[in-house]
Design a protein around this motif. Sequence first.
Motif, PDB file in Angstrom:
ATOM      1  N   TYR A 180      41.022  29.646  29.695  1.00  0.00           N
ATOM      2  CA  TYR A 180      40.273  30.749  30.661  1.00  0.00           C
ATOM      3  C   TYR A 180      40.934  32.727  30.388  1.00  0.00           C
ATOM      4  O   TYR A 180      42.241  32.641  30.459  1.00  0.00           O
ATOM      5  CB  TYR A 180      41.172  30.280  31.885  1.00  0.00           C
ATOM      6  CG  TYR A 180      40.252  31.369  33.138  1.00  0.00           C
ATOM      7  CD1 TYR A 180      38.676  30.992  33.411  1.00  0.00           C
ATOM      8  CD2 TYR A 180      41.018  32.378  34.249  1.00  0.00           C
ATOM      9  CE1 TYR A 180      38.702  31.548  34.494  1.00  0.00           C
ATOM     10  CE2 TYR A 180      40.559  33.001  35.174  1.00  0.00           C
ATOM     11  CZ  TYR A 180      39.443  33.083  35.166  1.00  0.00           C
ATOM     12  OH  TYR A 180      38.577  33.550  35.999  1.00  0.00           O
ATOM     13  N   GLU A 181      39.985  33.382  29.839  1.00  0.00           N
ATOM     14  CA  GLU A 181      39.982  34.541  30.585  1.00  0.00           C
ATOM     15  C   GLU A 181      39.679  35.558  31.116  1.00  0.00           C
ATOM     16  O   GLU A 181      40.021  36.547  31.180  1.00  0.00           O
ATOM     17  CB  GLU A 181      39.212  35.463  28.712  1.00  0.00           C
ATOM     18  CG  GLU A 181      39.539  34.804  27.717  1.00  0.00           C
ATOM     19  CD  GLU A 181      40.640  34.642  26.941  1.00  0.00           C
ATOM     20  OE1 GLU A 181      41.477  35.985  27.136  1.00  0.00           O
ATOM     21  OE2 GLU A 181      40.998  33.636  26.564  1.00  0.00           O
ATOM     22  N   GLY A 182      39.586  34.874  31.924  1.00  0.00           N
ATOM     23  CA  GLY A 182      39.218  35.738  33.519  1.00  0.00           C
ATOM     24  C   GLY A 182      38.436  36.037  34.010  1.00  0.00           C
ATOM     25  O   GLY A 182      37.277  35.329  32.774  1.00  0.00           O
TER      26      GLY A 182
END
Length: 146
Positions: free
Chosen positions: A5-7
């Motif tokens: 998850y990269e945000g």
Amino acid sequence: MSSTYEGFTAEERAAMKDHAQEMKKASRRGSRADKAAEAERDVLAKIAEMGDSDRIMAERVHTVITAGAPALAPKLWYGMPAYALNGKVVCFFKPAEKFKARYATLGFSDQAKLDDGPMWAAEFALTEVTPEVEERIGALVKQALS
């Protein structure tokens, strides 16, 4: 296959900050008439800040919606021009530049009554707002309110 998850993207974070500011500003406004007038001024100011292509389309979309559906109140929603009924967003204009997208879109929330069987479009790509597109937008907004 691994995914991390990269945000949220910078654009998504900016939209959320815009929304927080909109909520704060709305809570400080005076009478209902003042709120409506200020909200429309905010929408027009946001449209004026857009790049040429998005601005031209947003101005025409705004004109079509406000003329054809006076029950919808202009307001900002996540930093985008939106149109609400009883405080709930029915449709919105998402500029291409805001999310670094290939095209702008006219989107409809779940408040819009566009239902057509088990599946229907809720966002429409815009590359130009021609008289035919204006007519289609007008028809979609009327259907959304039906």
